[in-house]
Design a protein around this motif. Structure first.
Motif, PDB file in Angstrom:
ATOM      1  N   THR A 145       0.857  -1.089  -0.017  1.00 29.76           N
ATOM      2  CA  THR A 145       0.198  -0.123  -0.083  1.00 29.76           C
ATOM      3  C   THR A 145       0.769   1.244  -0.090  1.00 29.76           C
ATOM      4  O   THR A 145       1.539   1.642  -1.061  1.00 29.76           O
ATOM      5  CB  THR A 145      -0.926   0.024   1.091  1.00 29.76           C
ATOM      6  OG1 THR A 145      -0.203  -0.458   2.424  1.00 29.76           O
ATOM      7  CG2 THR A 145      -1.835  -1.057   1.047  1.00 29.76           C
ATOM      8  N   ASP A 146       1.125   1.807   1.197  1.00 32.19           N
ATOM      9  CA  ASP A 146       2.077   2.885   1.240  1.00 32.19           C
ATOM     10  C   ASP A 146       3.472   2.394   1.643  1.00 32.19           C
ATOM     11  O   ASP A 146       3.660   1.423   2.401  1.00 32.19           O
ATOM     12  CB  ASP A 146       1.550   4.009   2.462  1.00 32.19           C
ATOM     13  CG  ASP A 146       2.483   5.099   2.736  1.00 32.19           C
ATOM     14  OD1 ASP A 146       2.511   5.824   1.841  1.00 32.19           O
ATOM     15  OD2 ASP A 146       3.280   4.875   3.622  1.00 32.19           O
ATOM     16  N   ALA A 147       4.416   2.877   0.919  1.00 31.05           N
ATOM     17  CA  ALA A 147       5.694   2.222   1.140  1.00 31.05           C
ATOM     18  C   ALA A 147       5.886   2.553   2.873  1.00 31.05           C
ATOM     19  O   ALA A 147       6.856   1.433   3.300  1.00 31.05           O
ATOM     20  CB  ALA A 147       6.806   3.294   0.395  1.00 31.05           C
ATOM     21  N   ASP A 148       5.915   3.455   3.114  1.00 26.26           N
ATOM     22  CA  ASP A 148       6.552   3.516   4.727  1.00 26.26           C
ATOM     23  C   ASP A 148       5.670   2.564   5.775  1.00 26.26           C
ATOM     24  O   ASP A 148       6.254   1.976   6.528  1.00 26.26           O
ATOM     25  CB  ASP A 148       6.259   5.142   5.291  1.00 26.26           C
ATOM     26  CG  ASP A 148       7.159   6.096   4.570  1.00 26.26           C
ATOM     27  OD1 ASP A 148       8.138   5.677   4.276  1.00 26.26           O
ATOM     28  OD2 ASP A 148       6.801   7.292   4.684  1.00 26.26           O
ATOM     29  N   GLU A 149       4.278   2.393   5.537  1.00 24.65           N
ATOM     30  CA  GLU A 149       3.432   1.589   6.136  1.00 24.65           C
ATOM     31  C   GLU A 149       3.907   0.147   5.966  1.00 24.65           C
ATOM     32  O   GLU A 149       3.956  -0.590   6.960  1.00 24.65           O
ATOM     33  CB  GLU A 149       2.129   1.652   5.890  1.00 24.65           C
ATOM     34  CG  GLU A 149       1.073   1.159   6.435  1.00 24.65           C
ATOM     35  CD  GLU A 149       1.119   1.214   8.162  1.00 24.65           C
ATOM     36  OE1 GLU A 149       1.043   0.355   8.890  1.00 24.65           O
ATOM     37  OE2 GLU A 149       1.399   2.228   8.438  1.00 24.65           O
ATOM     38  N   VAL A 150       4.192  -0.066   4.688  1.00 29.03           N
ATOM     39  CA  VAL A 150       4.716  -1.395   4.438  1.00 29.03           C
ATOM     40  C   VAL A 150       6.124  -1.829   5.076  1.00 29.03           C
ATOM     41  O   VAL A 150       6.272  -2.683   5.823  1.00 29.03           O
ATOM     42  CB  VAL A 150       4.901  -1.664   2.945  1.00 29.03           C
ATOM     43  CG1 VAL A 150       5.626  -2.946   2.387  1.00 29.03           C
ATOM     44  CG2 VAL A 150       3.497  -1.527   2.158  1.00 29.03           C
ATOM     45  N   ALA A 151       6.779  -0.959   5.071  1.00 31.30           N
ATOM     46  CA  ALA A 151       8.043  -1.054   5.706  1.00 31.30           C
ATOM     47  C   ALA A 151       7.969  -1.278   7.456  1.00 31.30           C
ATOM     48  O   ALA A 151       8.805  -2.155   7.740  1.00 31.30           O
ATOM     49  CB  ALA A 151       9.136   0.002   5.435  1.00 31.30           C
ATOM     50  N   LYS A 152       7.214  -0.519   7.823  1.00 35.44           N
ATOM     51  CA  LYS A 152       6.845  -0.873   9.449  1.00 35.44           C
ATOM     52  C   LYS A 152       6.123  -1.944   9.551  1.00 35.44           C
ATOM     53  O   LYS A 152       6.513  -2.565  10.557  1.00 35.44           O
ATOM     54  CB  LYS A 152       6.038   0.407   9.743  1.00 35.44           C
ATOM     55  CG  LYS A 152       6.433   1.768   9.703  1.00 35.44           C
ATOM     56  CD  LYS A 152       5.396   2.685  10.266  1.00 35.44           C
ATOM     57  CE  LYS A 152       5.978   4.078  10.339  1.00 35.44           C
ATOM     58  NZ  LYS A 152       5.016   5.428  10.616  1.00 35.44           N
ATOM     59  N   GLN A 153       5.239  -2.456   8.715  1.00 32.68           N
ATOM     60  CA  GLN A 153       4.646  -3.688   9.009  1.00 32.68           C
ATOM     61  C   GLN A 153       5.502  -4.823   8.656  1.00 32.68           C
ATOM     62  O   GLN A 153       5.509  -5.805   9.659  1.00 32.68           O
ATOM     63  CB  GLN A 153       3.549  -3.848   7.866  1.00 32.68           C
ATOM     64  CG  GLN A 153       2.162  -3.239   7.823  1.00 32.68           C
ATOM     65  CD  GLN A 153       1.156  -3.462   6.769  1.00 32.68           C
ATOM     66  OE1 GLN A 153       0.993  -4.388   6.526  1.00 32.68           O
ATOM     67  NE2 GLN A 153       0.688  -2.205   6.143  1.00 32.68           N
ATOM     68  N   VAL A 154       6.334  -4.824   7.468  1.00 37.64           N
ATOM     69  CA  VAL A 154       7.276  -5.976   7.589  1.00 37.64           C
ATOM     70  C   VAL A 154       8.468  -5.965   8.570  1.00 37.64           C
ATOM     71  O   VAL A 154       8.665  -7.072   9.252  1.00 37.64           O
ATOM     72  CB  VAL A 154       8.106  -5.739   6.163  1.00 37.64           C
ATOM     73  CG1 VAL A 154       8.960  -6.978   6.056  1.00 37.64           C
ATOM     74  CG2 VAL A 154       6.988  -6.039   5.173  1.00 37.64           C
ATOM     75  N   ALA A 155       8.783  -4.835   9.153  1.00 34.87           N
ATOM     76  CA  ALA A 155       9.900  -4.915  10.130  1.00 34.87           C
ATOM     77  C   ALA A 155       9.346  -5.441  11.461  1.00 34.87           C
ATOM     78  O   ALA A 155       9.602  -5.944  12.089  1.00 34.87           O
ATOM     79  CB  ALA A 155      10.519  -3.360  10.192  1.00 34.87           C
ATOM     80  N   ALA A 156       8.019  -4.829  11.550  1.00 29.15           N
ATOM     81  CA  ALA A 156       7.353  -5.312  12.873  1.00 29.15           C
ATOM     82  C   ALA A 156       7.318  -6.929  12.879  1.00 29.15           C
ATOM     83  O   ALA A 156       7.303  -7.362  14.236  1.00 29.15           O
ATOM     84  CB  ALA A 156       6.193  -4.682  13.200  1.00 29.15           C
TER      85      ALA A 156
END
Length: 565
Positions: free
Chosen positions: A37-48
């Protein structure tokens, strides 16, 4: 092999991503999906989620830098190109250039797209005359699954990916620019086969923009024909397709999308529907199984042949979508086939999907979409009823993926046989529908009531092997399309001997219960389609206009991947 926590990062939960998800689960791993979806949100989801490995089976977006730079886990992109190939139009170029051999490469994400070190690569022969969607869902999908398995094994073994050595003569790939419409453009005076190759290379998306009937349309679903005429002129109409003259022959075009005006959104429709009154003066060419059973026309969306005591009825509807009219044609063909002197009736798909249920694009384009959906669902119910009540032993040949009512259409047969690697989605609720096609009769008949309710509720894909274990399929045939066709015909000929209990089951068919199931299902569907109780109208529009998901559905997220939240 140890079980891994794997994130599948994908633009959509498409056929390849579903197949990868299923294959990893079959291997004992725990894949969890993140839709981009949103690049920043995706990065947070995957990292979490703290995965051990991230695999991107179908990603149109650039991997966020936070994921590939120092994240502690590899991010591996599955690219549909040979070693060294780079660019977003890999398959388009391969078809347009007439490549005879192609492949898939799994490479690590870096700053430059498709430029990272290689984890795995797999090549295959590229069949002549193949369209992009067939290539992607066939040989590319097979090679991608091989590469994903290889990546997982190498990751466990501590493998380090290797950079591409472009000085190596074995490396044939190179950076290719993204194809634009100017690169795809053709003149109707060119040979039909050359034009078809350009259309095949853009099949699915984006199509090829062409002048036709005084307008500009993206064209799809091309089939060669021998007829000739003034290049660019529409020579005839058959079923939903229009015949357009080319340099020395002609092409049937099954689907069109009108070029949108600024700010407008358009979508594919059957060619005859899109052109409408512009075809008033075009000759109608009529042939059908029930009127011309021995037809030799090159373009036959429904065709029949008899081999010994087996009657083989093949349907081939673009993208596996069954419109009201297509269902009516198939119903007439089934009624004719049932009257023939055969012991077994084999009902199978051709290339592409088996069936995905009602035709959402035709529904969305209707003046009253809910009413068209209501007509469509009753028409596909009629198809299923003809299969259920056939006097012959019926065998469904599921040569491609199937979803919703398409799965149930296959289960209406006495025996269901599938090609290795197909993915089935035996549910409706993601589209806001209760479901019909006699699913409340055929699905419990195949797997039992409890499992049927779970499949309907879970809204998850299942692979051919899982479907076989559950009892939805009686056997699985070869992955190669030609080998599958030969195997399927052989199995159909011996089906009564191999599955005598299913042959006897026909005698116990409860027609009154069938009628009750249909009434109950249609009452639910009336509320969904005509009263829009579960937002079918909005979901249909979102599907047709290819709206991206705003978040990853909860059913695709594993517990381990939910992070601290």
């Amino acid at each position: 092999m140890q079980a891994l926590r794997i994130v599948l990062l994908s633009t959509a939960f498409n056929g390849l991503t579903q197949r990868a998800w299923l294959d990893l689960r079959e291997s004992g791993h725990h894949p969890s999906v993140v839709l981009f979806t949103d690049a920043d949100e995706v990065a947070k989801q995957v990292a979490a989620a703290r995965p051990q490995l991230v695999i991107c089976p179908f990603l149109k977006d650039r991997v966020p830098e936070a994921l590939w730079r120092g994240s502690g886990f590899p991010v591996v992109i599955v690219h549909p190109g040979i070693m060294g190939d780079r660019g977003a139009s890999a398959l388009d170029w391969a078809i347009m250039d007439g490549e005879t051999r192609w492949g898939v490469t799994a490479l690590q994400a870096v700053a430059e797209m498709d430029a990272g070190p290689v984890w795995s690569s797999r090549e295959f022969e590229l069949p002549p005359g193949i369209r992009k969607s067939e290539l992607y869902n066939g040989p590319v999908s097979d090679a991608a699954i091989f590469c994903i398995r290889d990546v997982v094994e190498k990751f466990v073994a501590g493998f380090r990916p290797q950079p591409v050595d472009y000085a190596d003569p074995q490396v044939r790939g190179r950076l290719r620019p993204n194809l634009k419409q100017a690169d795809r453009a053709f003149d109707w005076r060119e040979p039909a086969a050359a034009i078809k190759r350009r259309i095949d290379a853009a099949d699915g998306q984006p199509g090829v923009l062409a002048e036709l009937a005084g307008g500009r349309y993206f064209v799809y679903d091309a089939h060669l024909d021998h007829r000739a005429g003034e290049p660019g002129r529409i020579l005839a109409v058959h079923d939903d397709a229009v015949l357009v003259a080319c340099g020395e022959a002609s092409l049937w075009l099954g689907a069109l999308r009108r070029q949108p005006a600024p700010g407008e959104e358009t979508f594919k429709r059957p060619a005859r529907h899109e052109l409408g009154r512009l075809l008033d003066d075009a000759p109608r060419l009529e042939w059908a199984v029930d009127s011309h059973p021995h037809c030799e026309e090159s373009y036959q969306p429904i065709r029949y042949r008899q081999v010994g005591q087996v009657g083989e009825l093949t349907f081939e509807f673009y993208n596996g979508a069954f419109s009201t009219e297509q269902c009516q044609r198939l119903t007439r063909a089934l009624q004719w086939a049932k009257r023939q002197d055969t012991r077994t009736l084999l009902i199978r798909s051709g290339r592409g999907s088996f069936c995905n249920g009602v035709h959402l694009n035709v529904i969305q384009a209707a003046e009253h979409p809910g009413e068209e959906a209501w007509r469509n669902i009753q028409a596909i119910d009629d198809v299923c009823l003809e299969i259920l009540t056939a006097p012959q032993l019926t065998v469904a040949g599921i040569a491609g993926n199937a979803g919703a009512g398409g799965v149930m259409l296959g289960l209406a047969a006495d025996v269901a046989l599938a090609r290795q690697g197909v993915v089935l989605n035996p549910h409706y609720q993601t589209m806001g529908l209760y479901g019909s096609e006699y699913w409340t009769y055929t699905l419990p008949r195949a797997v039992g009531g409890e499992t049927a309710a779970r499949l309907w509720k879970d809204c998850l894909p299942i692979g051919a092997r899982q479907a076989w274990r559950l009892g939805m399929l009686q056997d699985i045939g070869p992955r190669d399309p030609q080998a599958f066709s030969r195997w399927l015909l052989s199995e159909a000929a011996g089906a009564a001997r191999r599955w005598p209990e299913l042959a006897r089951r026909k005698e116990a068919l409860d027609v009154s219960r069938l009628a009750q199931c249909r009434r109950t299902e249609l009452e639910e569907m009336r509320q969904d389609m005509r009263e829009n109780r579960n937002q079918f109208a909005e979901r249909c529009q979102g599907f047709v206009l290819k709206r991206r998901a705003c978040r990853t559905p909860e059913r695709l997220i594993e517990d381990w991947a939910r992070g601290d939240g």
